[in-house]
Structure formats: C-alpha cells, structure tokens
Design a protein around this motif. Structure first.
Motif, PDB file in Angstrom:
ATOM      1  N   TYR A 193     -26.238 -36.365   9.814  1.00  0.00           N
ATOM      2  CA  TYR A 193     -24.892 -36.929   9.937  1.00  0.00           C
ATOM      3  C   TYR A 193     -23.862 -36.133   9.144  1.00  0.00           C
ATOM      4  O   TYR A 193     -22.815 -35.721   9.671  1.00  0.00           O
ATOM      5  CB  TYR A 193     -24.922 -38.392   9.488  1.00  0.00           C
ATOM      6  N   GLU A 194     -24.154 -35.897   7.853  1.00  0.00           N
ATOM      7  CA  GLU A 194     -23.167 -35.208   7.013  1.00  0.00           C
ATOM      8  C   GLU A 194     -22.960 -33.760   7.408  1.00  0.00           C
ATOM      9  O   GLU A 194     -21.876 -33.204   7.203  1.00  0.00           O
ATOM     10  CB  GLU A 194     -23.562 -35.292   5.535  1.00  0.00           C
ATOM     11  N   PRO A 213     -22.989 -48.141  -0.955  1.00  0.00           N
ATOM     12  CA  PRO A 213     -22.767 -46.706  -1.101  1.00  0.00           C
ATOM     13  C   PRO A 213     -23.961 -45.887  -0.601  1.00  0.00           C
ATOM     14  O   PRO A 213     -25.110 -46.182  -0.916  1.00  0.00           O
ATOM     15  CB  PRO A 213     -22.560 -46.530  -2.615  1.00  0.00           C
ATOM     16  N   GLY A 214     -23.645 -44.871   0.223  1.00  0.00           N
ATOM     17  CA  GLY A 214     -24.681 -43.984   0.738  1.00  0.00           C
ATOM     18  C   GLY A 214     -25.394 -44.498   1.967  1.00  0.00           C
ATOM     19  O   GLY A 214     -26.264 -43.818   2.516  1.00  0.00           O
ATOM     20  N   ARG A 270     -28.133 -46.769  11.723  1.00  0.00           N
ATOM     21  CA  ARG A 270     -27.925 -46.739  10.272  1.00  0.00           C
ATOM     22  C   ARG A 270     -28.412 -45.396   9.731  1.00  0.00           C
ATOM     23  O   ARG A 270     -29.405 -44.845  10.199  1.00  0.00           O
ATOM     24  CB  ARG A 270     -28.660 -47.894   9.595  1.00  0.00           C
ATOM     25  N   TRP A 271     -27.690 -44.889   8.735  1.00  0.00           N
ATOM     26  CA  TRP A 271     -27.997 -43.593   8.122  1.00  0.00           C
ATOM     27  C   TRP A 271     -28.017 -43.736   6.607  1.00  0.00           C
ATOM     28  O   TRP A 271     -27.105 -44.316   6.018  1.00  0.00           O
ATOM     29  CB  TRP A 271     -26.957 -42.543   8.525  1.00  0.00           C
ATOM     30  N   PRO A 313     -30.976 -52.507   3.795  1.00  0.00           N
ATOM     31  CA  PRO A 313     -31.363 -51.399   2.927  1.00  0.00           C
ATOM     32  C   PRO A 313     -31.968 -51.903   1.624  1.00  0.00           C
ATOM     33  O   PRO A 313     -31.510 -52.907   1.065  1.00  0.00           O
ATOM     34  CB  PRO A 313     -30.045 -50.650   2.670  1.00  0.00           C
ATOM     35  N   PRO A 314     -33.023 -51.264   1.156  1.00  0.00           N
ATOM     36  CA  PRO A 314     -33.644 -51.722  -0.095  1.00  0.00           C
ATOM     37  C   PRO A 314     -32.712 -51.530  -1.274  1.00  0.00           C
ATOM     38  O   PRO A 314     -31.869 -50.640  -1.292  1.00  0.00           O
ATOM     39  CB  PRO A 314     -34.876 -50.811  -0.217  1.00  0.00           C
ATOM     40  N   ALA A 315     -32.869 -52.403  -2.246  1.00  0.00           N
ATOM     41  CA  ALA A 315     -32.087 -52.265  -3.470  1.00  0.00           C
ATOM     42  C   ALA A 315     -32.492 -50.981  -4.181  1.00  0.00           C
ATOM     43  O   ALA A 315     -33.657 -50.582  -4.156  1.00  0.00           O
ATOM     44  CB  ALA A 315     -32.326 -53.467  -4.377  1.00  0.00           C
ATOM     45  N   PRO A 316     -31.538 -50.299  -4.785  1.00  0.00           N
ATOM     46  CA  PRO A 316     -31.896 -49.062  -5.497  1.00  0.00           C
ATOM     47  C   PRO A 316     -32.884 -49.324  -6.617  1.00  0.00           C
ATOM     48  O   PRO A 316     -32.833 -50.360  -7.291  1.00  0.00           O
ATOM     49  CB  PRO A 316     -30.548 -48.561  -6.044  1.00  0.00           C
TER      50      PRO A 316
END
Length: 473
Positions: A267-268, A344-345, A358-359, A379-382
């Motif tokens: 993507y980026e 974020p991210g 989703r990315w 998304p999993p927690a960091p």
C-alpha cells in the motif's frame, strides 16, 4: 462502473515540454489527448502484458485474456518473434499475429483495451515495420540511427535477449512519418487501442557529450553523438511520443500519462504513484506489476488500498494467470472512500459490494473480507514493550549524565535504555565505555574501547566506564 476519461492533467509535466527549440521544424504537442482505457471496479481491475513465445494464443487462452480490462502483447509473440539472441527478419511479421489476437479479443469483448508493444528506440527486425525501414534505407532515405562517425548504431536490448538491434533516428522526419503510419495502420486494421512505447523517455545524454548505451555485460556498448544532433534527436523522440498519444485512444505506456513496473502489493509503496497521477503531476494510468502475477490476499489488499481509477493490477507473463486466482473474479464495486487510518498504522477501506480491506503498516500485510466472508477480526492490541532492566552501577559504573564519548568506537546499534546499552558493552569484545544517545532517532548505543575521550555537555547522552573492565584483544 465503467470509466472512460481521466482526471484533469493540464498541469502534467510532459516529456517534451513545449519543444520551443524545435517549433520551427515540428509542431509541438504540449498537451496530448488523455487516454481512455477500459476501467471497472466490478472486480479487481486487472491487466495483462505478455506473449506466447511458441505460437499464437489458442481459443482457450484468448477467452482467458478477455477477462482482463487491458491486454498488451509483447514483441516476442510466436516462435519467430521469440527467436533470439539474433532476431528473425521482417517476414516474421509479428504485428500480423498481434492483430489477429487483438481482433479475436474485440469480438469477445468489444470495449477491451488492446495495446501493441512497439519499442520507441529499437527497430526490432521481426516486425513488418523493420522491412519498411530496410526499403527506405535501400532507397537512400535515412531512418536508422548513426553515431557521430556515421556508423550504424547496433545494440543489445535490455538483458541481451536480442543482440542485433538497430535504432530509429528521430532527427529524421521520414522516421517519424513511418512510425506514425505504423501506429495509424494498427488502430485501423489491427484492433489496437494503445502502444507500449518502451524506452519512451530515452534521450541522448549528457548534453555536452551525448551517448547511447545499452546491453548487459559483454553485450553492452556505447555510441557517441554531437550535441547538435542529440538536441534534434531528443526533441524528435519527445514529439513522437506525445503525437502518438494523440493518435490512439488507449495509453502510450511509458509515455506522458502511463507508467509500468510499479509495486503492486505494498500500500505505502504504490500510494505515492497513484497520488501523483490523481494530482496531475505524474502518469495516472498505472500498471502496478511488481508481484502482480501471483497475488496473495495480502497483495490484493495492498493494491486495493491504494488503487484509484486507471490503476491496474498488471501481470507480466507469457501466459495469463487469471484462472489461478479466484479472488480476481469476486464482486468488489467502487470504493466508498479512500483508506482510513485507525488505530495508528491500521488502514481500512470499504467497497460498494461489501468487501472490506485492511492493511497493517507495521507488518506490511493486508487482509480482505469478501462479501459473505466472516468479519475480519479487530486488530490486536500492541504488545507491551519489554521491561527496562534496572541500571546497575556496580556493573556499569557511575552514570555520566549529558556526557558523551568520542573516538575509539567499536559499534553502534539501536537500544532502549542506558542499562540495555551497558549490557551490550559487557558482552562486546573490547568494549570498556558505553554511551547511550537518547537524543538520536532511534535512541542508539555507542560502544567504545578504553581509548575513548569523554565529551561534556552532550545533552541527552548518558555514558559510563565499566568498573571491572579488562581489555580483551
């Protein structure tokens, strides 16, 4: 949704600019017509670029090719087109084989965009066009490029696949006329919508000592030209590419509005190319080809996150691979918005028919929830950062605050704390002094021998001398 027009590209910097110096000889084409290739969001927008090197595509292959929105046929089409490193001659007539397949595709799918490979520098001899070039040259009409010593320029192409290749001389009006007549004929009888004008940006450079080089290893050669000739050649080449875009309705790939060899799966990496095209400061017809022939779900997610109208997932291969990847046929629909970040991210993009993409930037991975699939897990927690080890003066020495160490450096590596930096020094051969630079990004541990020189007033740096150090050589 079928799109047939591009964004406003009036501000695009074209290959030729305004060609002011050549205006007396060649009418400038500062703003070529915008290409209008077939585009749809109904499924993943895909394109194909390649050719069968053993013969013409059979009916089954043509059926599969018709699943793509754009199809480019390469120069090595058929057994004689693929003959190398010494090329077949003009009797091969590779264009005729291309036209046959393009017209078959048009019969199956009238609005498909078809693109003929026609190199804008190399006069490949397996083309019928090369025979017309030979006739002109035999009649004393200059078409082929010669160097400053009037020697015929002969090169290997990229990778030395073909190695007896002559080149067009774009300083000659006769060469320009011949190329454009080939393009016009292809659109009239060959079912051709666009041209893959490989090497379209090639110029004779630098300005004070221009040359042309190509080939690989022992096959590489360079030819020199006068600055005056190079100026006329470069202006002619740029004019030709822009004027070709005025003839065809599809893109001139490698020209002012269309680019290829772009990352497809990240993507980026893809996003800046797409944004430049949408903003009118770069090509907007984008063949995202790197990684596109074997697209995983993550690859498709990265592509769909960045794609805009006229962005194509483009497979460069000898045979179409469409049937091997069922996701290419799944319903998609136009995007409801651009990618949205949060948390974020983590980026999400939703499509009309219910697909959710989703990315995850930190992992460079993506997932797709197609219509009917179970929801994508959140998304999993960091992960929490590892605990910082306590600082131990007995092992690390008194901590010197805002004090650096200069010279006699062994190594440096990112580190999370002064204590972690000290641990690295204890384990490193020859290390006697450590310095943790929290002011650097990222924070970095520098290891030194006992010959280091202490430097005071180094804000953000903490350092120390190992108290029990014994120098190990």
């Amino acid at each position: 949704v079928i799109l047939t027009c591009g964004p406003d590209m009036r501000s695009l910097t074209l290959l030729a600019g305004l060609l002011g110096a050549a205006a007396g000889q060649l009418p400038p084409v500062p703003n070529p017509r915008h290409p209008t290739p077939l585009f749809s969001w109904e499924t993943v927008p895909i394109a194909f670029h390649g050719a069968n090197r053993t013969g013409i595509y059979n009916d089954s292959a043509v059926q599969e090719l018709s699943k793509y929105l754009m199809v480019t046929i390469e120069k090595w089409y058929t057994a004689c087109g693929g003959k190398h490193p010494i090329q077949a001659g003009p009797l091969c007539n590779v264009e005729k084989a291309m036209y046959s397949t393009f017209n078959q595709l048009k019969a199956l799918k009238p609005n498909i965009t078809t693109i003929m490979y026609l190199n804008s520098m190399f006069d490949f001899s397996m083309y019928h066009l090369a025979g017309l070039v030979q006739e002109k040259e035999a009649a004393g009409i200059r078409i082929l490029l010669r160097d400053k010593h009037d020697k015929l320029v002969i090169l290997c192409n990229d990778g030395n696949y073909y190695c007896n290749v002559t080149n067009f001389d774009w300083s000659q009006q006769a060469a320009l006329d011949l190329w454009l007549s080939e393009v016009a004929n292809a659109t009239t009888v060959g079912g051709v919508d666009g041209i893959f004008a490989d090497h379209a940006s090639a110029m004779l450079l630098p300005a004070d000592a221009p040359e042309l080089c190509n080939g690989k290893g022992s096959g590489r050669s360079c030819w020199e030209f006068t600055p005056e000739f190079a100026t006329k050649f470069n202006e002619g080449h740029a004019w030709l590419i822009n004027h070709t875009q005025n003839i065809v309705t599809g893109p001139v790939v490698d020209g002012p509005y269309s680019a290829w060899h772009i990352p497809a799966c990240d993507y980026e990496a893809l996003l800046p190319h797409v944004q430049a095209g949408q903003q009118g400061v770069g090509p907007y017809v984008i063949e995202a080809s790197i990684g596109a022939c074997t697209p995983s779900e993550s690859c498709l997610a990265g592509f769909l996150m960045a794609a805009q109208p006229y962005t194509y997932l483009t497979c460069f291969a000898d045979e179409p691979t469409y049937s091997q990847y069922p996701s290419l046929a799944k319903p998609l629909g136009a995007p409801l918005s651009d990618a949205v970040e949060g948390p974020p991210g983590v980026f999400t993009r939703n499509f009309t028919h219910g697909a959710v993409v989703r990315w995850y930037s930190n992992r460079k991975e993506g997932v797709i929830q197609w219509p009917g699939d179970p929801p994508i897990p959140p998304p999993p927690a960091p992960s929490p950062p590892p605990p910082t080890p306590p600082y131990n003066p007995a092992q690390c020495g008194p901590m010197l605050i805002n004090t650096g160490q200069g010279d006699a450096e062994i190594s440096k590596t990112p580190s999370s704390s002064a204590a972690a930096c000290c641990e690295l020094c204890i384990k490193a051969k020859g290390c006697a002094i450590w310095a943790w630079h929290s002011e650097e990004d990222p924070a970095t541990c520098h290891l030194h021998t006992d010959k280091a020189i202490t430097t005071h007033d180094k804000m953000g740096c903490m350092s120390g001398h190992l108290p029990n150090h014994t120098l190990t050589l």
